[in-house]
Design a protein around this motif. Structure first.
Motif, short mmCIF file in Angstrom:
data_model
loop_
_atom_site.label_atom_id
_atom_site.label_comp_id
_atom_site.label_asym_id
_atom_site.label_seq_id
_atom_site.Cartn_x
_atom_site.Cartn_y
_atom_site.Cartn_z
N GLY A 199 -0.45 10.67 3.45
CA GLY A 199 -0.10 9.99 2.20
C GLY A 199 -0.38 10.86 0.98
N PRO A 200 -1.67 11.21 0.78
CA PRO A 200 -1.97 12.04 -0.39
C PRO A 200 -1.31 13.42 -0.32
N SER A 242 0.85 -1.20 0.00
CA SER A 242 0.00 0.00 0.00
C SER A 242 0.88 1.24 0.00
N ILE A 243 0.25 2.38 -0.17
CA ILE A 243 0.96 3.67 -0.20
C ILE A 243 1.79 3.86 1.08
N CYS A 252 -7.89 10.00 0.37
CA CYS A 252 -7.38 10.72 1.53
C CYS A 252 -8.02 10.24 2.83
N SER A 289 -10.78 1.32 -0.51
CA SER A 289 -10.26 2.69 -0.35
C SER A 289 -9.52 3.17 -1.59
N GLY A 345 -8.91 2.46 5.28
CA GLY A 345 -7.86 3.49 5.40
C GLY A 345 -8.40 4.91 5.44
#
Ligand SMILES: *Cc1c(COP(=O)(O)O)cnc(C)c1O
Length: 431
Positions: free
Chosen positions: A278-279, A111-112, A273, A381, A334
């Protein structure tokens, strides 16, 4: 201000409280050069993070052979069939090309969070190794995979509060280095994530409350212990910088694919988000890589639009979705966050183009459409970005006019999800 006063001042909130899918354009967005004057963060911070990840590559290559020679990066994939599907289903024309950034396929934790989370743990390990004079500058960082380093880290603790994916990244990386690591998990965290972490020797503490409570409890316990490093999802610049390195990586990948980004060929990026790190970090990195030719939009569930509400009102972490009668219940684990990071919200004020919301049902429909059309499997997500081009064009944002635009959907996770769990998501439509 009371809720009804906000509703008068910001009429869009009337649709937000009815849980309608909406799009909000940020009136405070500015040219990148002007925006950079309002933050302490700069290109140098990203370069520092990028260099640190390079230094750790020999170590990561050794302990995680599925990385690309120790570099944690994901494919950038054209998804023309999905574009056609979106155009047909929603009766719109999406000018330009549609790409998917496949962070679902990021090595180590799928994942991110493998960007920011792993970066923060590595940075902390490096600092400890330097402070205890263990680091041999004549050798490469594969020395981190030796008993002396593991013994050092065993004397130190790392803790994090998480709805799941951040816990996976922090837990897996910290345990590999030899740290004593604890993940404080909210009630909505999936059982398989807890099981997986425990199988790797990570302590998992479960809470019956939501994400904010797990973070708060984790922070409180960590503060009482000087040997404990708390990974603070709401305030960490290290996490943010780990994410921001994605900007230069995407620039290199687009160049490789001969895709130009300039005034006539803008880049639109759609990012799911939660708390925002992250974003936010990725968008910041993209802004520094592409300047005013990149336009970033955050995507949130209709039940959890914390960043949208925080930025719209300018109140950031002083408002929660509950203040507007929203329950913060969503299948997008998330993204089930009721209060956004104030650090990220304030940092993004001059850089973010806007936010939009997505219904859970839309996420499941998109999940199935992407699996059927491209055989790419994302967690719910991670689909929030996919409806971005449709929302943008339907709401007549000026960016619909660019026939040579690149629309980049950030696919934030998926590969760690067990197969039967994924099948359940896929079949959700038929339930
Ligand atoms: C964490 C996460 C996000 C959002 O990141 P934040 O830093 O919480 O805003 C999006 N998608 C997935 C799959 C995630 O795990």
């Amino acid at each position: 201000m009371t809720q009804s006063e906000w509703l008068v001042k910001l009429p869009l909130l009337q649709s937000v409280i009815k849980k309608k899918e909406v799009i909000w354009c940020n009136p405070l967005v500015e040219p990148v050069a002007a925006g950079l004057l309002k933050t302490n963060l700069s290109k140098d911070d990203i370069a520092d993070a990028s260099d640190r990840l390079e230094r750790f590559a020999p170590y990561l290559a050794k302990v995680f052979p599925d990385t690309d020679k120790g570099i944690i990066e994901s494919p950038l994939t054209p998804i023309p069939k999905m574009k056609q599907e979106l155009e047909t289903v929603h009766a719109v024309n999406i000018p330009g090309r549609l790409l998917l950034k496949q962070d679902n396929a990021l090595p180590i934790s799928g994942s991110i969070k493998a960007r920011g989370g792993i970066y923060e743990v590595l940075k902390h390990a490096e600092t400890l190794a330097i402070n205890s004079q263990l680091l041999d500058y004549a050798k490469d960082y594969s020395q981190f995979d030796t008993p002396a380093f593991r013994e050092l880290f065993a004397k130190h603790k790392i803790a994090v509060g998480s709805t799941g994916n951040l816990g996976l990244s922090i837990g897996i990386m910290s345990a590999k280095l030899g740290f004593d690591v604890t993940v404080h998990m909210s009630a909505d965290a999936k059982q398989w994530k807890k099981d997986l972490l425990r199988s790797k020797g990570v302590h998992v503490v479960e809470y019956i409350d939501d994400y904010s409570k797990a973070v708060e409890e984790g922070r409180r316990q960590a503060e009482a212990d000087p040997s404990c490093h708390f990974v603070d999802d709401e305030n960490s610049t290290d996490l943010f910088m780990g994410y921001a390195v994605a900007g230069e990586r995407v620039a290199a990948q687009l160049k490789e694919q001969n895709i130009t980004v300039d005034q006539a060929h803008p880049l639109f990026v759609y990012l799911p988000c939660g708390v925002g790190g992250g974003p936010g970090g990725v968008a910041f990195g993209l802004k520094l890589a592409f300047g005013d030719h990149v336009h970033c939009l955050f995507a949130e569930p209709t039940h959890s639009p914390c960043m949208m509400i925080g930025m719209m009102t300018g109140m950031h972490d002083q408002v929660s979705v509950a203040d507007f009668g929203l329950d913060n219940k969503t299948a997008a684990d998330g993204l089930a966050v009721g209060t956004a990071s104030a650090f990220v919200g304030k940092t993004m004020e001059p850089f973010l183009t806007g936010c939009y919301t997505v219904e859970d049902q839309t996420l499941f429909t998109l999940l199935k459409e992407l699996a059927d059309s491209e055989d790419i499997w994302l967690e719910p997500s991670a689909l929030a970005g996919m409806i971005g081009p449709v929302h943008g064009i339907k709401s007549k944002l000026p960016f619909a006019d660019f026939k040579d635009a690149t629309h980049l959907v950030w696919g934030t996770g998926g590969n760690m999800v067990p197969e039967d769990e994924m099948k359940g998501y896929y079949n959700h439509m038929r339930k």
